[in-house]
Design a protein around this motif. Structure first.
Motif, PDB file in Angstrom:
ATOM      1  N   ARG A 133      72.808 149.113 133.547  1.00  0.00           N
ATOM      2  CA  ARG A 133      73.058 149.581 134.781  1.00  0.00           C
ATOM      3  C   ARG A 133      74.329 148.882 135.661  1.00  0.00           C
ATOM      4  N   LEU A 134      74.524 147.534 135.306  1.00  0.00           N
ATOM      5  CA  LEU A 134      75.639 146.624 135.595  1.00  0.00           C
ATOM      6  C   LEU A 134      76.756 147.413 135.018  1.00  0.00           C
ATOM      7  N   CYS A 135      76.704 147.697 133.549  1.00  0.00           N
ATOM      8  CA  CYS A 135      77.933 148.365 133.127  1.00  0.00           C
ATOM      9  C   CYS A 135      78.398 149.489 133.421  1.00  0.00           C
ATOM     10  N   ILE A 136      77.099 150.591 133.734  1.00  0.00           N
ATOM     11  CA  ILE A 136      77.543 151.865 134.211  1.00  0.00           C
ATOM     12  C   ILE A 136      78.122 151.825 135.575  1.00  0.00           C
ATOM     13  N   ASN A 137      77.617 150.859 136.387  1.00  0.00           N
ATOM     14  CA  ASN A 137      78.519 150.602 137.767  1.00  0.00           C
ATOM     15  C   ASN A 137      79.900 150.208 137.732  1.00  0.00           C
ATOM     16  N   ARG A 138      80.101 149.400 136.680  1.00  0.00           N
ATOM     17  CA  ARG A 138      81.381 149.068 136.478  1.00  0.00           C
ATOM     18  C   ARG A 138      82.353 150.088 135.959  1.00  0.00           C
ATOM     19  N   LEU A 140      81.846 153.113 136.314  1.00  0.00           N
ATOM     20  CA  LEU A 140      82.051 154.367 137.374  1.00  0.00           C
ATOM     21  C   LEU A 140      82.726 153.930 138.428  1.00  0.00           C
ATOM     22  N   GLN A 141      83.396 152.746 138.566  1.00  0.00           N
ATOM     23  CA  GLN A 141      84.177 152.331 139.830  1.00  0.00           C
ATOM     24  C   GLN A 141      85.434 153.129 139.722  1.00  0.00           C
TER      25      GLN A 141
END
Length: 161
Positions: A133-138, A140-141
């Protein structure tokens, strides 16, 4: 080189595994010192690697369980900064727990406690899911293009003078 292109670098992978494993145990040790160290007379490796200490029947056992689960949350943060790719989070998290299982087997034998398996399985799931989740959020920035454009415009304008 494009961001999506795959380069197999075994030294990088080994370095990431070693770093994540060390950070996981440092975090676990810190949390054990805070949560378990205040309850026992002497903190030892038994609390890290002996499956019999992970129990629901004592307050110390609950503190050990909390230490392991909080370490898995911290491990997700380590995945974010060291691995940086969502699709590699499961591989690295599973490696942490496979190495932990190996050390536990060498230290105290094969874990026969269902509680040990549930705690470590939950830790693996939490570290993997939260890390992804954390990596996906980064990933998708948005990439700030205005800053890039202004530097390109300055270079172009300075060449005209």
């Amino acid at each position: 080189m494009f961001y999506g292109s795959v380069v197999w670098d075994p030294w990088l992978i080994v370095a990431q595994i070693v770093c994540i494993q060390c950070l996981y145990y440092l975090t676990l040790g810190f949390l054990m010192a805070i949560l378990v160290g205040t309850r026992v007379s002497r903190l030892s490796l038994v609390y890290f690697f002996d499956y019999a200490t992970i129990t629901l029947s004592t307050v110390t056992g609950w503190c050990i369980i909390a230490s392991f689960l909080l370490s898995s949350i911290a491990g997700a943060g380590f995945l974010l900064f060291l691995v940086e790719r969502a699709k590699k989070c499961l591989d690295h998290a599973a490696t942490v727990y496979i190495i932990h299982l190996s050390i536990c087997v060498l230290y105290g034998g094969w874990p026969s406690s269902i509680t040990w398996w549930i705690v470590n399985g939950t830790g693996l799931a939490v570290m993997t899911w939260l890390g992804e989740r954390l990596c996906i959020n980064r990933e998708l920035q948005e990439i700030p293009i205005s800053r890039l454009r202004s530097s390109v415009d300055r270079q172009t304008n300075s060449g005209r003078d």
